[in-house]
Design an enzyme around this catalytic site. Sequence first.
Site, short mmCIF file in Angstrom:
data_model
loop_
_atom_site.label_atom_id
_atom_site.label_comp_id
_atom_site.label_asym_id
_atom_site.label_seq_id
_atom_site.Cartn_x
_atom_site.Cartn_y
_atom_site.Cartn_z
N HIS A 182 19.96 48.24 -16.76
CA HIS A 182 20.10 48.73 -15.38
C HIS A 182 18.79 49.40 -14.95
O HIS A 182 18.77 50.51 -14.42
CB HIS A 182 21.30 49.68 -15.26
N TYR A 185 22.73 55.20 -24.80
CA TYR A 185 22.11 55.84 -23.64
C TYR A 185 21.17 56.96 -24.09
O TYR A 185 20.07 57.12 -23.56
CB TYR A 185 23.17 56.43 -22.71
#
Length: 370
Positions: free
Chosen positions: A72, A343
């Site tokens: 992303h 993440y």
Amino acid sequence: MSLLDDLAGAGPAMRPRAVILRLGAIAALVAGTAGAFAYAGGWLSPHDLTPARIVDRFERVNGPHPGFRRNHTKGLCLAGRFESSGRGERLSKASLFAPGQITPVTGRIALAGGRPYAADAATTVRSLALRFHLPDGEEWRTGNNDIPVFPVRTPEAFYAQLLAAKPDPATGKPDPEALAAFFAANPDSVKAAALIKARTLTAGFADDTFRGLNAFRFVARDGRQTPVRWAFVPEHAATAESPAQGGRADENFLFDGFASAVRRAPVRWHLVVTLGEPGDPTADATRAWPSERPSLDAGTVIVSETEAEADGNCRDVNFDPLVLPAGIEGGDDPLLGARSAAYAQSFTRRAGEPKSPSAVHDAPVAGAGL
């Protein structure tokens, strides 16, 4: 207070035992911390899947792009507020669901993939990451995608899918044999892929629906727990993407379109929470819950500003899905822990790398009706 201060207050007979106990505790803490770092780096179990290996694979598939998120990657910051409807209060004690509560929100819209300067494409999966700033320093961070289900059930399948779906430089498409082998080994992904392919492609971010995909638990004040999934449903009626949009010369047309929409008026999404029942899958994000499950409108996210990524804004935020306020808890889906760990690994790497400007050069804008 130091270890020496603690021991100074102990009697002579207690000091040797106290020293042993305290040193043992310190050694255990150091060993545990070192073990965590070793696991994250993949040093203890060279054949096990680790967060570092997941991020390494993103880099292998997409190439090195220092300073950017590994997935992303191309995005735009946003800001606004959440206005509670009060309907979520009976299910969750989280303060943002209290009747009349207004909670500041910041976040990011983005496109899936790890190439920061790739041209926008209508078929690329879109994401909406939000950060709710609750009172007393609490936060709720959530990442949502515009697909009905997640394509894989486990972290291991996700790792395999990344490589199987890697485009061949000669054709720009994945190797059919590699994809066929992946689906043969992961039959649950076959049905998920069909649902994802059949989804309606909307004209842009503002009229798209974004789903949390994983199951969570809402916890009420009396301790009662309810399995939930949520979606951010646009207030603006969805418009199907037209054939003309696919050939746009503007490489940032999706982001530019969203910023323009916010300039005209705040963009609104309703937080629709679906309540699970016994037997509904909470550990398998490839399977949708039955459409007849009850749901409630917990409130409205109102986006009134957009801004290009830069120092100190959404670019430097880790939208960890397990950063949750009291009243919301992670479920038993194995993807949640894997997402959180990956993440963190991505964030740690890019934090120490030089930064380059975002492909989306949007000056701060504010919509009317704040």
